[in-house]
Design an enzyme around this catalytic site. Structure first.
Site, PDB file in Angstrom:
ATOM      1  N   SER A 124       0.833  -1.195   0.000  1.00  0.00           N
ATOM      2  CA  SER A 124       0.000   0.000   0.000  1.00  0.00           C
ATOM      3  C   SER A 124       0.868   1.245   0.000  1.00  0.00           C
ATOM      4  O   SER A 124       1.958   1.253   0.583  1.00  0.00           O
ATOM      5  CB  SER A 124      -0.861  -0.023   1.267  1.00  0.00           C
ATOM      6  OG  SER A 124      -1.491   1.221   1.468  1.00  0.00           O
ATOM      7  N   TYR A 148      -1.267  -0.803  10.687  1.00  0.00           N
ATOM      8  CA  TYR A 148      -1.587  -1.376   9.369  1.00  0.00           C
ATOM      9  C   TYR A 148      -0.428  -1.121   8.398  1.00  0.00           C
ATOM     10  O   TYR A 148       0.074  -2.037   7.726  1.00  0.00           O
ATOM     11  CB  TYR A 148      -2.893  -0.762   8.828  1.00  0.00           C
ATOM     12  CG  TYR A 148      -3.137  -1.092   7.376  1.00  0.00           C
ATOM     13  CD1 TYR A 148      -3.504  -2.374   6.989  1.00  0.00           C
ATOM     14  CD2 TYR A 148      -2.967  -0.121   6.376  1.00  0.00           C
ATOM     15  CE1 TYR A 148      -3.700  -2.676   5.641  1.00  0.00           C
ATOM     16  CE2 TYR A 148      -3.164  -0.422   5.044  1.00  0.00           C
ATOM     17  CZ  TYR A 148      -3.536  -1.700   4.680  1.00  0.00           C
ATOM     18  OH  TYR A 148      -3.713  -1.999   3.346  1.00  0.00           O
ATOM     19  N   LYS A 152       2.374  -3.780   6.511  1.00  0.00           N
ATOM     20  CA  LYS A 152       2.685  -3.877   5.073  1.00  0.00           C
ATOM     21  C   LYS A 152       4.192  -3.734   4.845  1.00  0.00           C
ATOM     22  O   LYS A 152       4.792  -4.464   4.057  1.00  0.00           O
ATOM     23  CB  LYS A 152       1.933  -2.791   4.290  1.00  0.00           C
ATOM     24  CG  LYS A 152       0.430  -2.998   4.237  1.00  0.00           C
ATOM     25  CD  LYS A 152       0.094  -4.223   3.407  1.00  0.00           C
ATOM     26  CE  LYS A 152      -1.384  -4.563   3.426  1.00  0.00           C
ATOM     27  NZ  LYS A 152      -1.706  -5.837   2.806  1.00  0.00           N
TER      28      LYS A 152
END
Ligand code: NAD
Ligand code: WQD
Length: 337
Positions: A124, A148, A152
């Site tokens: 992302s 989050y 990643k």
């Protein structure tokens, strides 16, 4: 090719499975259905004219994953499965690291057991954090600002280290910017549970009359109209980028990170106006305070994706809004009927 797709029943995964089947690949969907409706595989088959195999598997369950992969013997894996809500990740970091990081580790170990070393991972743009420059090149420092984003970045690192240790590994970390829209058939799309976190599904729910108005998070950013600017990409263009990345893993070994965006930005208010035009419905809004953690502008430098993948986004803002609207209208009819 035989391609295993974790999270293949989810929003981006389902669109990618359609493209894979249409291109003649044999597909195995591995999904826990934690965030997908059970009829998604049938809908995929309805669009593509052929079916994927489906196994209900949790990526944190290595024995089950290993059985699935050694049985199917994929030549490559597309890895979408995971948890993706920034706010929830701040509240439940351990769960995010368990599923996103530990689950990805289990997947790579199961791939080793099955002799498969070609991987495309859903990373992302959030790995860049608050960028020093826009458009953002892949060489930009990685400074995620929440669990989050950290998850990643960690998985990208694990894949890179796997590539260093094993020359058979060929992997691409695709850094998506802001995926929106739905398949033009209105058979698959994003169906957020509860209040949508992201702008486009929220706007769509306001336009269809499910929510009274949009809250615009701040109009005092350093952008042309003061609202946040993002690089929105049609989910079908994003799905096509995965097929190009899959080809790249067949041509070249090693591990590379590639942005997936258009390089063109739109503000929140531009999105609202475009959606009003596409839907023919008003989208009332109210300006409120900034959302903590938001940045002013996020834009991809798409030059590496053009050079390495030979891929470029083709669908414009009008198509993104039109397809999101047709999907939202279908969902509203289904919910009311
Ligand atoms: P999604 O929630 O629609 O899809 C994820 C899929 O994974 C779902 O079908 C869900 O049931 C499945 N899943 C979740 N936990 C699982 C587990 N433990 N085992 C097996 N399956 C599991 O999300 P999406 O928007 O399609 O995102 C796909 C990937 O792309 C995610 O990794 C996400 O982090 C990443 N991503 C998404 C965006 C975005 O804005 N949508 C942006 C950048 C990156
Ligand atoms: C877009 C713009 C908001 C909702 C997030 C994740 C990122 C990635 C994509 C997974 C911003 C504004 C939004 C609303 C608003 N996901 N907004 N009112 O924040 O760029 O990225 O999704 O990897 O990790 O952080 O996308 O759609 O939430 O917001 O004004 O109700 O819309 O402030 O400017 P974002 P978004």
């Amino acid at each position: 090719m035989r391609v295993a797709v974790t999270g293949g029943a989810g929003y981006i995964g389902s669109h990618t499975v359609v493209c894979l089947l249409e291109a003649g690949h044999e597909v195995l969907i591995l999904d826990s259905f934690a965030n997908a409706a059970p009829d998604v595989p049938d809908r995929i088959a309805g669009i593509a004219g052929q079916s994927a195999q489906v196994m209900r598997v949790d990526i944190t369950d290595r024995p089950a994953l290993t059985d699935a992969l050694t049985g199917f013997r994929p030549e490559a894996v597309l890895h979408f499965a995971g948890l993706k809500a920034v706010g929830e990740a701040v509240e439940m970091p351990l769960e995010y690291y368990r599923v996103n990081v530990a689950g990805s580790l289990e997947l790579m170990r199961a791939m080793e057991a099955a002799g498969c070393h070609r991987l495309v991972f859903s990373s992302s743009a959030t790995v860049y954090g608050d960028p020093d420059v826009v458009p953002i090149p892949e060489t930009h420092a990685l400074r995620p600002t929440n669990p989050y984003g950290h998850s990643k970045r960690m998985v990208e690192q694990v894949i890179e280290d796997w590539g260093v240790a094993n020359p058979a590994v060929a992997a691409v970390n695709l850094r998506y910017f802001n995926p929106v829209g739905a398949h033009g058939s209105a058979q698959i799309g994003e169906a957020p549970q509860g209040v949508p976190n992201n702008l486009m599904p929220y706007v769509a729910q306001v336009a269809v009359g499910e929510r009274p108005h949009l809250s615009v998070f701040g109009d005092d950013y350093d952008t042309p109209d003061g609202t946040g600017v993002r690089d929105y990409i049609h989910v079908v263009d994003l799905a096509q980028a995965h097929l190009a990345a899959l080809d790249l893993t067949g041509r070249e070994g090693g591990v590379q990170a590639i942005n997936v965006g258009t390089g063109r930005g739109y503000s929140v208010l531009e999105m609202v106006r475009a959606f009003e035009t596409a839907s023919g419905r008003p989208v009332p809004y109210e300006i409120i305070a900034r959302r903590p953690g938001d940045i002013a502008t996020s834009l991809a430098d798409p030059s590496l994706s053009a050079a390495r993948l030979g891929w470029k986004a083709e669908r414009d803002l009008e198509a993104m809004c039109r397809d999101a609207w047709v999907w939202q209208s279908y969902l509203a009819g289904k919910n009311s009927g």
